[in-house]
Design an enzyme around this catalytic site. Structure first.
Site, PDB file in Angstrom:
ATOM      1  N   ASN A   9     -30.057-118.950  39.858  1.00 16.79           N
ATOM      2  CA  ASN A   9     -29.947-117.511  39.588  1.00 16.79           C
ATOM      3  C   ASN A   9     -31.181-117.104  38.782  1.00 16.79           C
ATOM      4  O   ASN A   9     -31.262-117.405  37.589  1.00 16.79           O
ATOM      5  CB  ASN A   9     -28.657-117.249  38.796  1.00 16.79           C
ATOM      6  CG  ASN A   9     -28.558-115.812  38.320  1.00 16.79           C
ATOM      7  OD1 ASN A   9     -29.276-114.939  38.797  1.00 16.79           O
ATOM      8  ND2 ASN A   9     -27.657-115.559  37.377  1.00 16.79           N
ATOM      9  N   LYS A  11     -32.037-114.291  37.831  1.00 17.13           N
ATOM     10  CA  LYS A  11     -31.764-113.102  37.007  1.00 17.13           C
ATOM     11  C   LYS A  11     -32.889-112.075  37.216  1.00 17.13           C
ATOM     12  O   LYS A  11     -33.452-111.998  38.302  1.00 17.13           O
ATOM     13  CB  LYS A  11     -31.589-113.482  35.534  1.00 17.13           C
ATOM     14  CG  LYS A  11     -30.605-114.641  35.348  1.00 17.13           C
ATOM     15  CD  LYS A  11     -30.099-114.751  33.958  1.00 17.13           C
ATOM     16  CE  LYS A  11     -29.329-116.047  33.788  1.00 17.13           C
ATOM     17  NZ  LYS A  11     -28.457-116.044  32.653  1.00 17.13           N
ATOM     18  N   HIS A  95     -20.488-112.268  37.844  1.00 19.64           N
ATOM     19  CA  HIS A  95     -21.274-112.981  36.819  1.00 19.64           C
ATOM     20  C   HIS A  95     -20.967-112.340  35.462  1.00 19.64           C
ATOM     21  O   HIS A  95     -20.826-111.113  35.363  1.00 19.64           O
ATOM     22  CB  HIS A  95     -22.766-112.883  37.146  1.00 19.64           C
ATOM     23  CG  HIS A  95     -23.602-113.777  36.269  1.00 19.64           C
ATOM     24  ND1 HIS A  95     -23.893-113.459  34.962  1.00 19.64           N
ATOM     25  CD2 HIS A  95     -24.165-114.986  36.510  1.00 19.64           C
ATOM     26  CE1 HIS A  95     -24.618-114.435  34.430  1.00 19.64           C
ATOM     27  NE2 HIS A  95     -24.799-115.378  35.356  1.00 19.64           N
ATOM     28  N   GLU A  97     -22.715-111.579  33.016  1.00 15.40           N
ATOM     29  CA  GLU A  97     -23.629-110.510  32.592  1.00 15.40           C
ATOM     30  C   GLU A  97     -23.273-109.193  33.291  1.00 15.40           C
ATOM     31  O   GLU A  97     -23.430-108.122  32.721  1.00 15.40           O
ATOM     32  CB  GLU A  97     -25.087-110.924  32.863  1.00 15.40           C
ATOM     33  CG  GLU A  97     -25.522-112.005  31.888  1.00 15.40           C
ATOM     34  CD  GLU A  97     -26.667-112.878  32.370  1.00 15.40           C
ATOM     35  OE1 GLU A  97     -27.366-112.508  33.335  1.00 15.40           O
ATOM     36  OE2 GLU A  97     -26.852-113.957  31.763  1.00 15.40           O
ATOM     37  N   GLU A 167     -18.233-120.594  34.487  1.00 12.61           N
ATOM     38  CA  GLU A 167     -19.358-120.385  33.578  1.00 12.61           C
ATOM     39  C   GLU A 167     -18.831-119.889  32.228  1.00 12.61           C
ATOM     40  O   GLU A 167     -18.604-118.672  32.056  1.00 12.61           O
ATOM     41  CB  GLU A 167     -20.309-119.340  34.152  1.00 12.61           C
ATOM     42  CG  GLU A 167     -20.927-119.729  35.471  1.00 12.61           C
ATOM     43  CD  GLU A 167     -22.281-119.050  35.649  1.00 12.61           C
ATOM     44  OE1 GLU A 167     -23.274-119.763  35.721  1.00 12.61           O
ATOM     45  OE2 GLU A 167     -22.324-117.816  35.680  1.00 12.61           O
ATOM     46  N   GLY A 173     -27.186-119.127  28.998  1.00 13.08           N
ATOM     47  CA  GLY A 173     -28.449-118.696  28.393  1.00 13.08           C
ATOM     48  C   GLY A 173     -28.536-118.987  26.908  1.00 13.08           C
ATOM     49  O   GLY A 173     -29.421-118.471  26.225  1.00 13.08           O
ATOM     50  N   SER A 212     -26.302-123.230  30.807  1.00  7.08           N
ATOM     51  CA  SER A 212     -27.339-124.077  30.197  1.00  7.08           C
ATOM     52  C   SER A 212     -27.425-125.468  30.820  1.00  7.08           C
ATOM     53  O   SER A 212     -27.637-126.454  30.109  1.00  7.08           O
ATOM     54  CB  SER A 212     -27.143-124.159  28.680  1.00  7.08           C
ATOM     55  OG  SER A 212     -27.247-122.861  28.113  1.00  7.08           O
TER      56      SER A 212
HETATM   57  C1  PEP Z   1     -26.340-118.173  34.860  1.00  2.00           C
HETATM   58  O1  PEP Z   1     -27.119-117.234  34.817  1.00  2.00           O
HETATM   59  O2  PEP Z   1     -25.392-118.156  35.663  1.00  2.00           O
HETATM   60  C2  PEP Z   1     -26.538-119.309  33.968  1.00  2.00           C
HETATM   61  C3  PEP Z   1     -25.700-120.300  33.997  1.00  2.00           C
HETATM   62  O3  PEP Z   1     -27.632-119.231  33.127  1.00  2.00           O
HETATM   63  P1  PEP Z   1     -28.202-120.430  32.230  1.00  2.00           P
HETATM   64  O4  PEP Z   1     -28.331-121.650  33.115  1.00  2.00           O
HETATM   65  O5  PEP Z   1     -29.556-119.943  31.765  1.00  2.00           O
HETATM   66  O6  PEP Z   1     -27.259-120.676  31.126  1.00  2.00           O
END
Ligand code: PEP
Length: 252
Positions: A9, A11, A95, A97, A167, A173, A212
């Protein structure tokens, strides 16, 4: 046996030149990768560019969001059919976000899930709890509520052909990853929850972990019995890291 999937992703990152550099390095690092489905989700304006690079390549294209309506007066929005037209196979829905920054409710996420599926895309349904919810012991209740919203409206079989990404919001992040045991516990819960509705579906639905994931923690996460791959944010912008994460899924 569920084929592992690793989805990057990106972003809201990238530009024409940076995307080209990233893809060239990534595609050469991924040569000879076997038995792992890899996908990248660039920002919407770059889907056509990335689709062009992925032509004749097993790496799949995905989008980060979509609008639930088919067409019409929805200024600034993008439909499932448009994503399909550009060559997308996957689209992220729900997601964290999108849920937290853009107010997407369980109802909106369900509508997006349905639209994606109707257009022949594989929706990647993202679920997960905040730190406060985890600290209150509400992780399972939150994840179950997010799953239930889709299943209540669309039925359990709607999940077929989709993907679920667990997640934990506190791990996205932040550099703080769920431990393999923490992630596995929630994945096992999701698998059991699904099995209560349909055992065959539970046995074949890919469950990805996101939060992460890095090259040095991916193997331990992917070694867990109910983790079928990952949804990768930050580390997907580094071709080496992302390729190493994909390789960790290959040897799971
Ligand atoms: C994500 O954007 O779904 C995500 C898991 O980001 P990150 O790996 O940066 O934590």
């Amino acid at each position: 046996m569920i084929q592992p999937i690793v989805i990057g992703n990106w972003k809201m990152n990238g530009n024409l030149l940076a995307n080209e550099t990233l893809l060239e390095a990534l595609l050469s690092s991924l040569e000879k990768l076997e038995d792992v489905q890899v996908a990248v989700c660039p920002p919407l304006p770059y889907l056509a560019q990335v689709a062009q690079h992925l032509k004749d390549n097993p790496v799949a294209l995905g989008a980060q969001t979509l609008n639930e309506h088919e067409a019409g007066a929805h200024t600034g929005e993008v439909s499932a059919a448009m994503l399909k037209d550009l060559g997308c196979q996957y689209v992220l829905v729900g997601h964290s976000e999108r849920r937290s920054l853009y107010g997407e409710s369980d109802i909106a996420v369900t509508a997006k899930f349905a639209a994606a599926q109707a257009a022949g895309l594989a929706p990647v349904l993202c679920v997960g709890e905040t730190l406060a919810e985890r600290n209150c012991g509400d992780t399972e209740a939150v994840v179950a509520r997010q799953l239930q919203a889709v299943v209540d409206t669309l039925g359990i079989e709607a999940l077929s052909g989709g993907v679920i990404a667990y997640e934990p919001v506190w791990a996205i992040g932040t550099g703080e990853t769920a431990t393999p045991d923490q992630a596995q516990a929630v994945h096992a819960f999701i698998r059991e929850w699904l099995a209560r509705h349909s055992a065959p579906l539970a046995a074949r639905l890919p469950l990805l972990y996101g939060g992460s994931v890095k090259a040095d923690n991916a193997a331990a996460l992917f070694a867990q019995p109910d983790i079928d791959g990952g949804l990768i944010g930050g580390a997907s912008l580094s071709p080496n890291s992302f390729a190493n994460i994909c390789r960790a899924a290959e040897h799971r």
